[in-house]
Design a protein around this motif. Structure first.
Motif, PDB file in Angstrom:
ATOM      1  N   ALA A  13       9.390 -52.976  12.626  1.00 29.94           N
ATOM      2  CA  ALA A  13       8.374 -53.766  13.318  1.00 29.94           C
ATOM      3  C   ALA A  13       7.178 -53.903  12.389  1.00 29.94           C
ATOM      4  N   VAL A  14       6.707 -55.127  12.218  1.00 32.97           N
ATOM      5  CA  VAL A  14       5.598 -55.395  11.304  1.00 32.97           C
ATOM      6  C   VAL A  14       4.321 -55.571  12.118  1.00 32.97           C
ATOM      7  N   ILE A  15       3.368 -54.668  11.903  1.00 31.16           N
ATOM      8  CA  ILE A  15       2.075 -54.744  12.608  1.00 31.16           C
ATOM      9  C   ILE A  15       1.060 -55.246  11.596  1.00 31.16           C
ATOM     10  N   GLU A  16       0.680 -56.509  11.750  1.00 35.03           N
ATOM     11  CA  GLU A  16      -0.057 -57.221  10.701  1.00 35.03           C
ATOM     12  C   GLU A  16      -0.763 -58.421  11.342  1.00 35.03           C
ATOM     13  N   ASP A  17      -1.993 -58.682  10.893  1.00 37.21           N
ATOM     14  CA  ASP A  17      -2.746 -59.774  11.517  1.00 37.21           C
ATOM     15  C   ASP A  17      -2.741 -61.055  10.696  1.00 37.21           C
ATOM     16  N   HIS A  18      -1.900 -61.124   9.699  1.00 38.94           N
ATOM     17  CA  HIS A  18      -1.763 -62.354   8.921  1.00 38.94           C
ATOM     18  C   HIS A  18      -0.301 -62.829   8.989  1.00 38.94           C
ATOM     19  N   GLU A  19      -0.109 -63.992   9.600  1.00 39.12           N
ATOM     20  CA  GLU A  19       1.254 -64.506   9.766  1.00 39.12           C
ATOM     21  C   GLU A  19       1.959 -64.692   8.430  1.00 39.12           C
ATOM     22  N   VAL A  20       1.170 -65.067   7.409  1.00 35.58           N
ATOM     23  CA  VAL A  20       1.795 -65.311   6.109  1.00 35.58           C
ATOM     24  C   VAL A  20       2.402 -64.026   5.552  1.00 35.58           C
ATOM     25  N   VAL A  21       1.782 -62.896   5.841  1.00 41.90           N
ATOM     26  CA  VAL A  21       2.332 -61.625   5.371  1.00 41.90           C
ATOM     27  C   VAL A  21       3.602 -61.284   6.147  1.00 41.90           C
ATOM     28  N   VAL A  59      11.313 -48.144  11.885  1.00 47.92           N
ATOM     29  CA  VAL A  59      10.128 -48.024  11.039  1.00 47.92           C
ATOM     30  C   VAL A  59       9.055 -48.997  11.501  1.00 47.92           C
ATOM     31  N   LEU A  60       7.813 -48.555  11.455  1.00 46.66           N
ATOM     32  CA  LEU A  60       6.667 -49.443  11.676  1.00 46.66           C
ATOM     33  C   LEU A  60       6.039 -49.723  10.313  1.00 46.66           C
ATOM     34  N   LEU A  61       5.946 -50.992   9.949  1.00 48.51           N
ATOM     35  CA  LEU A  61       5.260 -51.399   8.718  1.00 48.51           C
ATOM     36  C   LEU A  61       3.879 -51.880   9.142  1.00 48.51           C
ATOM     37  N   VAL A  62       2.851 -51.112   8.805  1.00 46.98           N
ATOM     38  CA  VAL A  62       1.546 -51.300   9.436  1.00 46.98           C
ATOM     39  C   VAL A  62       0.483 -51.626   8.393  1.00 46.98           C
ATOM     40  N   ASP A  63      -0.262 -52.711   8.635  1.00 46.24           N
ATOM     41  CA  ASP A  63      -1.431 -53.009   7.806  1.00 46.24           C
ATOM     42  C   ASP A  63      -2.529 -52.017   8.171  1.00 46.24           C
ATOM     43  N   LEU A  64      -3.218 -51.515   7.156  1.00 39.64           N
ATOM     44  CA  LEU A  64      -4.265 -50.526   7.413  1.00 39.64           C
ATOM     45  C   LEU A  64      -5.535 -51.163   7.967  1.00 39.64           C
ATOM     46  N   ASN A  65      -5.690 -52.462   7.740  1.00 34.03           N
ATOM     47  CA  ASN A  65      -6.880 -53.179   8.201  1.00 34.03           C
ATOM     48  C   ASN A  65      -6.442 -54.261   9.174  1.00 34.03           C
ATOM     49  N   LEU A  66      -6.688 -54.028  10.456  1.00 32.28           N
ATOM     50  CA  LEU A  66      -6.310 -55.001  11.469  1.00 32.28           C
ATOM     51  C   LEU A  66      -7.565 -55.616  12.073  1.00 32.28           C
ATOM     52  N   ARG A  67      -7.702 -56.917  11.880  1.00 25.37           N
ATOM     53  CA  ARG A  67      -8.843 -57.661  12.422  1.00 25.37           C
ATOM     54  C   ARG A  67     -10.173 -57.023  12.022  1.00 25.37           C
ATOM     55  N   GLY A  68     -10.233 -56.597  10.764  1.00 21.73           N
ATOM     56  CA  GLY A  68     -11.479 -56.083  10.216  1.00 21.73           C
ATOM     57  C   GLY A  68     -11.746 -54.615  10.460  1.00 21.73           C
ATOM     58  N   THR A  69     -10.805 -53.917  11.071  1.00 22.32           N
ATOM     59  CA  THR A  69     -11.004 -52.493  11.366  1.00 22.32           C
ATOM     60  C   THR A  69      -9.942 -51.658  10.663  1.00 22.32           C
ATOM     61  N   LEU A  70     -10.379 -50.671   9.873  1.00 19.47           N
ATOM     62  CA  LEU A  70      -9.427 -49.751   9.256  1.00 19.47           C
ATOM     63  C   LEU A  70      -8.900 -48.785  10.316  1.00 19.47           C
ATOM     64  N   ILE A  71      -7.602 -48.613  10.349  1.00 25.60           N
ATOM     65  CA  ILE A  71      -7.000 -47.795  11.407  1.00 25.60           C
ATOM     66  C   ILE A  71      -6.368 -46.529  10.829  1.00 25.60           C
ATOM     67  N   VAL A  72      -7.012 -45.943   9.844  1.00 28.15           N
ATOM     68  CA  VAL A  72      -6.479 -44.718   9.228  1.00 28.15           C
ATOM     69  C   VAL A  72      -6.226 -43.652  10.292  1.00 28.15           C
ATOM     70  N   ASP A  73      -7.160 -43.485  11.210  1.00 32.41           N
ATOM     71  CA  ASP A  73      -6.989 -42.453  12.246  1.00 32.41           C
ATOM     72  C   ASP A  73      -5.789 -42.744  13.140  1.00 32.41           C
TER      73      ASP A  73
END
Length: 232
Positions: A13-21, A59-73
């Protein structure tokens, strides 16, 4: 899932806020000659993706920055809930990569190749660490005094155990009791606990020792335990 290679197609599953990615990841996994990975869900909201087919993806493929917020935690919460996570991000600063690794996830920089992307996903699904160039660079740059010192006997026991031997078989190989093998493993875990890097599962302990350069990935080969059983 254990450390063995999956014998079926890996779902991601791809968790990402850019469709192109997202489209790019779909294209990359589709170009894998062995078609080992299939995208089953995507979206920019973690909870919405998990509420659908993404909740059971390997597997979750996750962008670390979603809509301008880093989600490290949030990464630690996802791995703590049992998800295998690969962070796919342009934020490859050393502190971010190390935070992701400490959270029990893998890190893949967006500049890295299709081959690294697919291999990282497949390795994560099987519970195997995969060291990308960006991850290796962060590990080399890591000067934190958080690497525990493990004894030669502890490392030997861990190597055999990570290869798939039962604790009983490790003991037979080393000429010590099963209880002593368990003690070595428990002490290694305790040392990681003492520096604030929990390694409560076998997969996490394996990842920690590889991250710290205590055990090399090529030392973990195939082995059939004499007791013919896996342990965690």
């Amino acid at each position: 899932m254990g450390a063995d290679q999956l014998d079926r197609q890996v779902t991601v599953a791809v968790i990402e806020d850019h469709e192109v990615v997202i489209d790019g990841v779909r294209a990359w996994v589709d170009r894998d000659p062995e078609r080992r990975v299939r995208v089953v869900a995507s979206g920019a909201d973690v909870d919405q993706v998990l509420a659908g087919p993404g909740g059971t993806a390997d597997v979750l493929l996750v962008d670390l920055n979603l809509r301008g917020t880093l989600i490290v935690d949030r990464i630690a919460a996802l791995t703590g809930a049992g998800h295998r996570v690969v962070v796919f991000s342009a934020h490859s600063e050393t502190e971010n990569v190390l935070a992701v690794l400490d959270a029990g996830a893998e890190f893949l920089e967006k500049d890295e190749s299709r081959e690294h992307c697919v291999e990282t996903i497949v390795a994560a699904a099987a519970g195997r660490p995969y060291v990308t160039p960006s991850t290796a660079g962060a590990m080399i740059a890591d000067t934190r005094p958080l690497r525990p010192t493990l004894s030669k006997q502890q490392l030997t026991a861990l190597r055999y155990w990570f290869q798939g031997m039962s604790k009983a078989s490790v003991g037979m190989r080393m000429g010590i009791s099963e209880a002593t093998v368990k003690l070595y493993i428990d002490r290694a875990r305790a040392k990681y606990d003492n520096v604030g890097r929990r390694a409560s599962t076998k997969d996490t302990l394996l990842a920690r020792t590889i991250q710290d350069g205590l055990i090399r990935p090529d030392e973990i080969g195939e082995y059939q335990s004499r007791a013919n059983r896996a342990e965690s």
